[in-house]
Design an enzyme around this catalytic site. Structure first.
Site, PDB file in Angstrom:
ATOM      1  N   ASP A  12       0.871  -1.175   0.000  1.00  0.00           N
ATOM      2  CA  ASP A  12       0.000   0.000   0.000  1.00  0.00           C
ATOM      3  C   ASP A  12       0.911   1.228   0.000  1.00  0.00           C
ATOM      4  O   ASP A  12       2.103   1.131   0.344  1.00  0.00           O
ATOM      5  CB  ASP A  12      -0.884  -0.049   1.255  1.00  0.00           C
ATOM      6  CG  ASP A  12      -1.723   1.200   1.412  1.00  0.00           C
ATOM      7  OD1 ASP A  12      -2.389   1.606   0.438  1.00  0.00           O
ATOM      8  OD2 ASP A  12      -1.679   1.793   2.509  1.00  0.00           O
ATOM      9  N   ASP A  14      -0.083   5.086   1.001  1.00  0.00           N
ATOM     10  CA  ASP A  14      -0.274   6.006   2.129  1.00  0.00           C
ATOM     11  C   ASP A  14      -0.295   5.235   3.447  1.00  0.00           C
ATOM     12  O   ASP A  14      -1.132   4.353   3.644  1.00  0.00           O
ATOM     13  CB  ASP A  14      -1.589   6.778   1.967  1.00  0.00           C
ATOM     14  CG  ASP A  14      -1.623   7.602   0.695  1.00  0.00           C
ATOM     15  OD1 ASP A  14      -1.256   8.773   0.745  1.00  0.00           O
ATOM     16  OD2 ASP A  14      -2.006   7.048  -0.353  1.00  0.00           O
ATOM     17  N   ASP A 170      -1.478  -0.991   5.854  1.00  0.00           N
ATOM     18  CA  ASP A 170      -1.752  -0.463   7.204  1.00  0.00           C
ATOM     19  C   ASP A 170      -3.235  -0.280   7.467  1.00  0.00           C
ATOM     20  O   ASP A 170      -3.614   0.421   8.410  1.00  0.00           O
ATOM     21  CB  ASP A 170      -1.032   0.873   7.402  1.00  0.00           C
ATOM     22  CG  ASP A 170      -1.676   2.001   6.595  1.00  0.00           C
ATOM     23  OD1 ASP A 170      -1.869   1.812   5.370  1.00  0.00           O
ATOM     24  OD2 ASP A 170      -1.993   3.056   7.172  1.00  0.00           O
TER      25      ASP A 170
END
Length: 221
Positions: A12, A14, A170
């Protein structure tokens, strides 16, 4: 559970590879200021940075995409963000070293994000991620995460079967997407993580830092 050795690792963007929350928070706080409101507390905005406009506008204004004013706020937010997308955004500590180590191990790596391509394509080269084997954005395929389609597309572009990929993220939807794609899932606890503790996501592994992720790989050698 013994993890399979990956041929590729997908990340991922961001909150996993890059700490983009400062610029995202600034973009939404500009909305508040132009509407005569005080900036929202950064400590409240940071945890929802991975959720993009929906999460940030939700916290800053207390509205959802179902509210009538949401579309205008979202469009203004995206304009603000595009105009200052990499002022204070940086790779997380240890990410550069991790990616270099992956290259030394001949493990391909790529990016799968829900960020729109027009923003991803602008940000990625400015923060030193232009050498990714693939970059899949939220609108690259017909579906965004938690649907597995973006992960399948990433694996296809790299030329690796999904079961030989790890996906690191996250946010719960990252883990859900990875599981749906049949990939090994790694929860990045150094990221934003939202309201739910990453230990509850049922990822195959949880790591507290990029160095821990590399240590996990080293154990498989």
């Amino acid at each position: 559970m013994k993890l399979p050795t990956p041929l590729a690792i997908l990340f991922d963007l961001d909150g996993t590879l890059a700490d983009t929350a400062p610029d995202l928070a600034e973009a939404v706080n500009q909305l508040r200021v132009t509407r005569g409101l005080a900036p929202a507390d950064y400590a409240l905005l940071r945890p929802v940075a991975s959720a993009g406009a929906r999460g940030l506008i939700g916290v800053a204004f207390g509205i959802t995409p179902q509210d009538a004013e949401y579309t205008e706020l979202r469009d203004d937010f995206l304009r603000n963000y595009a105009a200052a997308i990499a002022v204070n955004s940086r790779l997380f500590e240890g990410i550069s070293e991790l990616l270099s180590n992956l290259q030394e191990k001949n493990i391909a790596w790529g990016i799968v994000t829900n960020k729109a391509a027009q923003l991803t394509d602008q940000l990625v080269p400015q923060i030193g991620l232009h050498h990714a084997a693939c970059v899949i954005s939220g609108d690259t395929t017909a579906h965004a995460k938690p649907h597995p389609a973006p992960l399948f597309e990433a694996a296809k572009r790299i030329g690796v079967q999904p079961e030989h990929c790890w996906y690191v993220g996250d946010d719960l939807r990252d883990i859900q997407a990875g599981q749906a794609a049949g990939m090994t899932t790694i929860a990045a606890a150094w990221g934003y993580c939202g309201e739910a503790a990453p230990a509850t996501w049922n990822a195959d592994a949880l790591v507290e830092s990029p160095q821990q992720l590399f240590d996990l790989l080293d154990q498989l050698s």
